[in-house]
Design a protein around this motif. Structure first.
Motif, mmCIF file in Angstrom:
data_model
loop_
_atom_site.group_PDB
_atom_site.id
_atom_site.type_symbol
_atom_site.label_atom_id
_atom_site.label_comp_id
_atom_site.label_asym_id
_atom_site.label_seq_id
_atom_site.Cartn_x
_atom_site.Cartn_y
_atom_site.Cartn_z
ATOM 1 N N ILE A 1 8.619 -2.210 5.274
ATOM 2 C CA ILE A 1 9.662 -2.043 4.272
ATOM 3 C C ILE A 1 9.270 -0.889 3.359
ATOM 4 O O ILE A 1 8.143 -0.846 2.858
ATOM 5 N N LEU A 2 10.196 0.040 3.137
ATOM 6 C CA LEU A 2 9.971 1.174 2.238
ATOM 7 C C LEU A 2 10.839 0.953 0.993
ATOM 8 O O LEU A 2 11.987 1.399 0.937
ATOM 9 N N THR B 1 4.389 7.503 0.188
ATOM 10 C CA THR B 1 5.522 6.619 -0.057
ATOM 11 C C THR B 1 5.015 5.181 -0.059
ATOM 12 O O THR B 1 3.993 4.871 0.566
ATOM 13 N N VAL B 2 5.710 4.300 -0.774
ATOM 14 C CA VAL B 2 5.278 2.909 -0.878
ATOM 15 C C VAL B 2 5.676 2.156 0.382
ATOM 16 O O VAL B 2 6.796 2.302 0.883
ATOM 17 N N GLY C 1 0.812 -1.209 0.000
ATOM 18 C CA GLY C 1 0.000 0.000 0.000
ATOM 19 C C GLY C 1 0.844 1.257 0.000
ATOM 20 O O GLY C 1 2.078 1.213 -0.122
ATOM 21 N N LEU C 2 0.161 2.377 0.124
ATOM 22 C CA LEU C 2 0.802 3.688 0.213
ATOM 23 C C LEU C 2 0.583 4.238 1.614
ATOM 24 O O LEU C 2 -0.466 4.013 2.221
ATOM 25 N N ALA C 3 1.580 4.971 2.113
ATOM 26 C CA ALA C 3 1.463 5.588 3.430
ATOM 27 C C ALA C 3 1.943 7.028 3.341
ATOM 28 O O ALA C 3 2.674 7.403 2.425
ATOM 29 N N ASN D 1 3.347 5.861 -8.994
ATOM 30 C CA ASN D 1 3.381 4.807 -7.977
ATOM 31 C C ASN D 1 3.949 3.490 -8.512
ATOM 32 O O ASN D 1 3.491 2.405 -8.162
ATOM 33 N N GLN D 2 4.982 3.591 -9.348
ATOM 34 C CA GLN D 2 5.510 2.386 -9.981
ATOM 35 C C GLN D 2 6.121 1.401 -8.979
ATOM 36 O O GLN D 2 6.074 0.184 -9.192
#
Length: 496
Positions: A160-161, A171-172, A125-127, A311-312
């Motif tokens: 994990i980023l 950020t992913v 997801g995205l945060a 958002n690749q």
């Protein structure tokens, strides 16, 4: 004229205009009465002095949508009961108050969650990027069995980023949930994520958002174990990044034919549409989709959330975990890049020689996107892009991007140019065994790429030295015949 005559004249004028005066006085009386009545009407029908620029303004009735939007704004603008006010302290200091409204970004935007084993899951997801840069958010994973007789189990999630800080507003984030024992083996259950801010954004509060990451039935678990225990369906699997813009159907056509031939029958390609799959590109994909080589996913909704490069990083991580047990090797590169192995080898022999590594990277061959041979003048439009763009950038001392391939079962999270979260070894020493030709920018242009015809084996343009490399040109005919054999002449009239 005497005063008596003036008085008689005035009376005569008034008498002759009596009707007009009566009408004027009646109108003034009516307006005054109307204004008086309006003062006693409900407030939503009242008029203030600003409504009367001359006498009285005509009210404009607002649309229903406008009224609803205003009501929504008013509703969100009402301070909560705990709203603080400025306070005068006993020591004479004025203590100022700060009252937050709304939020700058969502805590977490769930895209997907997949089982990675009997006791492990991955949640994609995205945060909020500021939350992770300036705060210390934490995540708990809870497995809740469908069987009421079984107790739930909770562990700390590992965050994990994978986008290396490239995020924007978002950020992913990949959350790894690993339990000490197998879960979900009976009757299924739910994976619940508790996302805590730990004071990030507002140190006074530690808010937590709870959501269901994955719901699994008993049959879902049976299907997973069947896939988990059998050999991969595909030898080679392609996970594409987000495609956007006005893409060239011809360039996509060439790329697909080339790589289906390279990777062979046991290969599959997942294309992600972030707005780039228009009607012309869809016509190119369709024959290969019908043959079972291509899966197209619509990911346009991710554009709502401002992340890095459409958002690749999120998209490739979803692809990794969605298909990780279906593929022996998984490749990550772009549609303006062409993988090449020497004539005396095959893609299978290359990866077999690298089977001791979880990951290997691939050297880049940068090609000019506008220089072509003079001998192609007048017929370049009939040639494919990689056939006529033959000038390679030979500048030395430059660190160039590499692309990569992995054995996905040993990868926890991944990136665009390589993965930093793997179990096993990585090698970069693949020169001479595999490389990729990069035709930068050609996929996004809907025109003839040959803009400068050159009659030389070497040339310098804009301080960049180029030399002819006919490697890809020499195999163009083979690729064209392969396409004709596989899908017929349906794409022969494809345009730039």
């Amino acid at each position: 004229m005497t005063k008596e005559k003036e008085r008689k004249m005035f009376v005569g004028v008034v008498w002759n205009c009596a009707a007009e005066l009566k009408l004027l006085l009646t109108a003034i009386l009516f307006l005054c009465s109307l204004i008086t009545i309006l003062q006693f009407m409900p407030s939503r029908f009242s008029f203030t002095s600003s409504n009367f620029s001359t006498c009285i303004s005509t009210p404009i009735t607002p649309s229903t949508a406008f009224i609803d939007s205003i009501s929504a704004i008013n509703a969100t603008s009402i301070p909560p009961p705990s709203t603080e006010k400025d306070e005068l302290l006993k020591n004479g200091v004025i203590k100022r108050a700060f009252n937050p409204f709304g939020s700058a970004a969502y805590n977490f935007i769930l895209m997907s969650a997949y089982r990675g084993g009997l006791n492990t899951f991955a949640v994609m997801g995205l945060a909020s990027k500021p939350l992770h840069v300036y705060g210390k958010p934490s995540y708990q994973c809870e497995w809740i069995p469908n069987d009421d007789k079984l107790q739930s189990i909770t562990v700390n999630g590992s965050k994990i980023l994978p986008d290396w800080g490239y995020g924007r507003v978002y950020t992913v984030l990949v959350i790894n949930c690993t339990f000490p024992i197998p879960v979900g083996t009976e009757n299924g259950g739910k994976l619940v994520i508790h996302a805590a801010t730990n004071g990030g954004g507002d140190t006074k509060f530690n808010t937590a958002d709870t959501f269901v990451g994955l719901t699994e039935t008993e049959q879902d678990f049976i299907n997973f174990t069947a896939e988990f225990n059998k050999p991969p369906k595909y030898d080679f699997f392609y996970c594409g990044s987000s495609l956007y813009g006005n893409l060239s159907p011809q360039r996509v056509r060439e790329w697909l034919a080339f790589h289906v031939r390279l990777f062979g029958e046991k290969s599959h390609f997942v294309i992600h549409d972030a707005g780039g799959i228009h009607e012309g590109v869809m016509a190119v994909l369709k024959p290969w989709m019908e043959k079972g080589y291509v899966t197209l996913q619509d990911i346009r909704d991710q554009e709502r959330f401002d992340g890095y490069y459409h958002n690749q990083f999120l998209i490739v991580n979803d692809c990794l975990h969605r298909y990780r047990f279906q593929a022996k090797w998984m490749f990550f590169f772009d549609v303006d890049e062409f993988i090449f192995v020497p004539k005396k080898s095959t893609i299978k022999s290359v990866v077999d020689s690298l089977s001791d590594f979880t990951q290997f990277t691939i050297e880049q061959m940068p090609m000019s996107n506008k220089l072509c041979l003079e001998e192609d003048r007048g017929k370049s439009y009939r040639k494919w892009g990689f056939e006529k763009l033959v000038y390679k950038d030979i500048k030395r001392g430059i660190r160039r991007d590499r692309k990569y391939a992995v054995q996905p079962r040993n990868v926890i999270a991944t990136g665009v140019h390589m993965s930093q979260n793997i179990v096993g070894k990585t090698t970069h020493k693949t020169e001479g065994r595999i490389k990729y030709f990069h035709y930068h920018g050609t996929i996004a242009e809907r025109r003839e790429p040959c803009r400068q015809l050159v009659n030389a084996t070497a040339i310098t343009v804009d301080r960049t030295p180029y030399a002819v490399d006919a490697t890809m040109r020499d195999i163009a005919g083979t690729v064209k015949r392969f396409e004709l054999k596989m899908i017929g002449s349906v794409l022969q009239r494809t345009r730039q």
